[in-house]
Design a protein around this motif. Sequence first.
Motif, mmCIF file in Angstrom:
data_model
loop_
_atom_site.group_PDB
_atom_site.id
_atom_site.type_symbol
_atom_site.label_atom_id
_atom_site.label_comp_id
_atom_site.label_asym_id
_atom_site.label_seq_id
_atom_site.Cartn_x
_atom_site.Cartn_y
_atom_site.Cartn_z
ATOM 1 N N GLY A 237 7.306 5.025 13.780
ATOM 2 C CA GLY A 237 6.327 5.823 14.160
ATOM 3 C C GLY A 237 5.562 6.211 12.892
ATOM 4 N N VAL A 238 5.920 7.004 12.032
ATOM 5 C CA VAL A 238 5.394 7.612 10.871
ATOM 6 C C VAL A 238 6.284 7.373 9.732
ATOM 7 C CG1 VAL A 238 4.659 9.679 9.657
ATOM 8 C CG2 VAL A 238 4.198 9.450 12.139
ATOM 9 N N ILE A 239 5.734 6.971 8.505
ATOM 10 C CA ILE A 239 6.589 6.778 7.296
ATOM 11 C C ILE A 239 5.747 7.702 6.201
ATOM 12 C CG2 ILE A 239 7.176 5.075 5.221
ATOM 13 C CD1 ILE A 239 6.272 2.727 7.278
ATOM 14 N N LYS A 240 6.794 8.637 5.675
ATOM 15 C CA LYS A 240 6.449 9.527 4.626
ATOM 16 C C LYS A 240 7.034 9.215 3.425
ATOM 17 C CE LYS A 240 5.856 13.482 7.446
ATOM 18 N NZ LYS A 240 6.270 14.684 7.901
ATOM 19 N N ILE A 241 6.477 9.386 2.290
ATOM 20 C CA ILE A 241 6.867 9.243 0.929
ATOM 21 C C ILE A 241 6.554 10.318 0.198
ATOM 22 C CG2 ILE A 241 6.504 7.598 -1.099
ATOM 23 C CD1 ILE A 241 5.534 5.597 0.511
ATOM 24 N N PHE A 242 7.732 10.967 -0.401
ATOM 25 C CA PHE A 242 7.724 12.211 -0.737
ATOM 26 C C PHE A 242 8.321 12.105 -2.176
ATOM 27 C CE2 PHE A 242 7.455 16.674 -0.134
ATOM 28 C CZ PHE A 242 8.743 17.238 -0.762
ATOM 29 N N GLN A 243 7.538 12.947 -3.042
ATOM 30 C CA GLN A 243 7.975 12.921 -4.692
ATOM 31 C C GLN A 243 7.945 14.290 -4.995
ATOM 32 O OE1 GLN A 243 4.645 10.399 -6.404
ATOM 33 N NE2 GLN A 243 6.554 9.208 -7.271
ATOM 34 N N THR A 244 9.006 14.640 -5.774
ATOM 35 C CA THR A 244 9.019 15.831 -6.506
ATOM 36 C C THR A 244 8.543 15.688 -8.284
ATOM 37 O OG1 THR A 244 11.412 15.444 -7.313
ATOM 38 C CG2 THR A 244 11.009 16.668 -5.306
ATOM 39 N N PRO A 245 8.357 16.674 -8.873
ATOM 40 C CA PRO A 245 7.947 16.569 -10.143
ATOM 41 C C PRO A 245 8.872 15.376 -10.917
ATOM 42 C CG PRO A 245 7.708 18.886 -9.616
ATOM 43 C CD PRO A 245 8.298 18.118 -8.450
ATOM 44 N N ALA A 246 10.433 15.647 -10.629
ATOM 45 C CA ALA A 246 11.275 14.909 -11.157
ATOM 46 C C ALA A 246 11.233 13.539 -10.853
ATOM 47 C CB ALA A 246 12.685 15.280 -10.870
ATOM 48 N N ASP A 247 10.883 13.124 -9.501
ATOM 49 C CA ASP A 247 10.450 11.880 -9.188
ATOM 50 C C ASP A 247 9.204 11.250 -9.869
ATOM 51 O OD1 ASP A 247 11.693 12.741 -5.708
ATOM 52 O OD2 ASP A 247 12.558 11.473 -7.258
ATOM 53 N N ARG A 248 8.260 12.045 -9.831
ATOM 54 C CA ARG A 248 7.205 11.398 -10.521
ATOM 55 C C ARG A 248 7.407 11.067 -11.873
ATOM 56 N NH1 ARG A 248 4.278 15.601 -7.823
ATOM 57 N NH2 ARG A 248 4.197 16.936 -9.595
ATOM 58 N N ARG A 249 8.340 11.732 -12.743
ATOM 59 C CA ARG A 249 8.735 11.385 -13.996
ATOM 60 C C ARG A 249 9.307 10.205 -14.157
ATOM 61 N NH1 ARG A 249 8.669 10.521 -18.658
ATOM 62 N NH2 ARG A 249 10.008 11.357 -20.273
ATOM 63 N N LEU A 250 10.385 10.044 -12.905
ATOM 64 C CA LEU A 250 11.393 8.735 -12.969
ATOM 65 C C LEU A 250 10.669 7.672 -12.340
ATOM 66 C CD1 LEU A 250 14.483 10.945 -12.569
ATOM 67 C CD2 LEU A 250 14.007 9.600 -14.547
ATOM 68 N N LYS A 251 9.552 7.677 -11.661
ATOM 69 C CA LYS A 251 8.759 6.853 -10.966
ATOM 70 C C LYS A 251 9.459 6.478 -9.559
ATOM 71 C CE LYS A 251 5.657 4.511 -14.497
ATOM 72 N NZ LYS A 251 5.835 5.770 -15.180
ATOM 73 N N THR A 252 10.228 7.453 -9.156
ATOM 74 C CA THR A 252 10.995 7.294 -7.924
ATOM 75 C C THR A 252 10.522 8.116 -6.870
ATOM 76 O OG1 THR A 252 12.554 8.996 -8.451
ATOM 77 C CG2 THR A 252 13.110 6.793 -8.975
ATOM 78 N N CYS A 253 10.872 7.878 -5.458
ATOM 79 C CA CYS A 253 10.347 8.708 -4.311
ATOM 80 C C CYS A 253 11.632 8.737 -3.457
ATOM 81 C CB CYS A 253 9.236 7.920 -3.648
ATOM 82 S SG CYS A 253 9.684 6.457 -3.142
ATOM 83 N N LYS A 254 11.325 9.485 -2.193
ATOM 84 C CA LYS A 254 12.244 9.468 -1.179
ATOM 85 C C LYS A 254 11.403 8.973 -0.047
ATOM 86 C CE LYS A 254 13.211 13.681 0.905
ATOM 87 N NZ LYS A 254 13.595 15.047 1.139
ATOM 88 N N ILE A 255 11.935 8.312 0.810
ATOM 89 C CA ILE A 255 11.274 7.495 1.820
ATOM 90 C C ILE A 255 11.591 8.196 3.102
ATOM 91 C CG2 ILE A 255 10.557 5.393 3.312
ATOM 92 C CD1 ILE A 255 11.100 3.942 0.558
ATOM 93 N N LYS A 256 10.839 8.392 3.995
ATOM 94 C CA LYS A 256 11.434 9.108 5.324
ATOM 95 C C LYS A 256 10.700 8.155 6.315
ATOM 96 C CE LYS A 256 11.596 13.019 8.477
ATOM 97 N NZ LYS A 256 11.077 14.409 8.852
ATOM 98 N N ILE A 257 11.722 7.278 7.161
ATOM 99 C CA ILE A 257 10.966 6.347 8.316
ATOM 100 C C ILE A 257 11.316 6.972 9.632
ATOM 101 C CG2 ILE A 257 10.969 3.973 9.367
ATOM 102 C CD1 ILE A 257 11.769 3.131 6.572
ATOM 103 N N THR A 258 10.466 7.291 10.401
ATOM 104 C CA THR A 258 10.592 7.894 11.784
ATOM 105 C C THR A 258 10.358 6.776 12.778
ATOM 106 O OG1 THR A 258 9.875 9.853 10.864
ATOM 107 C CG2 THR A 258 9.793 9.704 13.256
#
Lengths: 291, 147
Positions: A237-258
């Motif tokens: 359905g929808v893919i969301k990629i979410f970054q907090t300020p700490a994620d931006r620093r570490l070049k990581t993210c959270k992925i939500k797949i619906t």
Amino acid sequence: MQKSTFKAHPLTVFILMRSYWFIFASPILRIIVEYIAWGDTKIISTTEALAVSTVIFFAICGWASIRIDIVDDLVIIKRGGFIKSCSKIAVSKASVIYLKRNFIDILFKSVGCFVGLQAYNSDKSNFKIKLKHKDVNKMFPQNTNGDIYPVKSNRNRNRFFLAPMLIALILVSLKTAFLGVGEIWVTAIFLLIDAYYAVVCYYNYKKGQLHIQNNIYAVGVKGFSRCQFFCHKNKVGVIKIFQTPADRRLKTCKIKITAYSEDAKSIKIKNTNLKNAIDVINEKLNLKIRV
Amino acid sequence: MTFVLSKKTLLVWQLRIAVAFVLVCLFLLLAFSFNVESFIVVLAVLCLGLGFALGYVPIYIKNYKIVAEKNCLYISKGVIFNSLIVLPKLRMVIVKEIATPLMRWLNVKIIMLKVAKGWIVIPDLENQVAKQLLDLISGDKNAKKHI
């Protein structure tokens, strides 16, 4: 013609009783209100006992009547103790299969299973059930054909200790500022919450996975529950990629797949390496995500 | 094709924030009966409102981007917490346009995209830009338009 038959796990009784939670809650609320108002209370009345036992009886009958037959490409679900129903679902029409396992499931060797069908339909024809762990391995073999894509980030290991330590420092400082150095039990509670957060982060890091071939198979963690998500890549359905300020620093993210289904079941995979995750999703799902 | 939010969007949001904060300040003044503490609280609330309207909102508007590809829509937004939404066009069930009197006066509208469960809201696009985006979206036979 290959046929397999499965029965629901006894814990399904609690899922069936869940819609009638108010029948269990109302005696408890009554007892509390009566005790506060008059200081005296009757533990349980005849009506309440009758209602509770009726719900339990029908839930047990409902659990005993559940039967799942898998015949080639068709899943036949029969249920209902007194009003019987039979659902036939083509495997190709299932959008998402979502499996969840928490402490209670590990203790009783069960797995919470949800099958979502495609399209939006208010009839709620999908089904939610507890199955035995050994049956789930036969019904839903893990789709790990091909490589495991390196979406996890090793740099994130430090978050298990840095983030909880930072949170502990802030909470203890606030507590000292407002309550003073005493009240040691407040500090102990904060540290317990902190330890819980650190363990959940670590568990999330260890268990989080993403595989994409013809299907998407993802493993995420919700609290201490391990969740597995199977979805055909055409039914995302929808893919969301979410970054907090700490994620931006570490070049990581959270992925939500619906998944594209009635209940829009989704899976969150935390602490993924941003570049790797996007490369995998772009290549396998034919997208052009740019960050 | 890339779409961004314009200065009109910023103006609409700042007007909304101004009205909301003025109402909150009036309520606080009335609640505290116009004494010294109430003026301090109102001042703090006004500073918060100004910071939000002149600091956070312009950055949010600047960071909001919509990229419409052939089969997919990408919406990136956020100031402190960034998010990117990837929406296959085939998954859109309904597309809805909403315009309040203020928005009609400024020629902007909100677009709401219905997906399996829930809505994705694109705030305050200019009418012309919204029309271009909707033409791109509704070019797919599975998308329905509802006004």
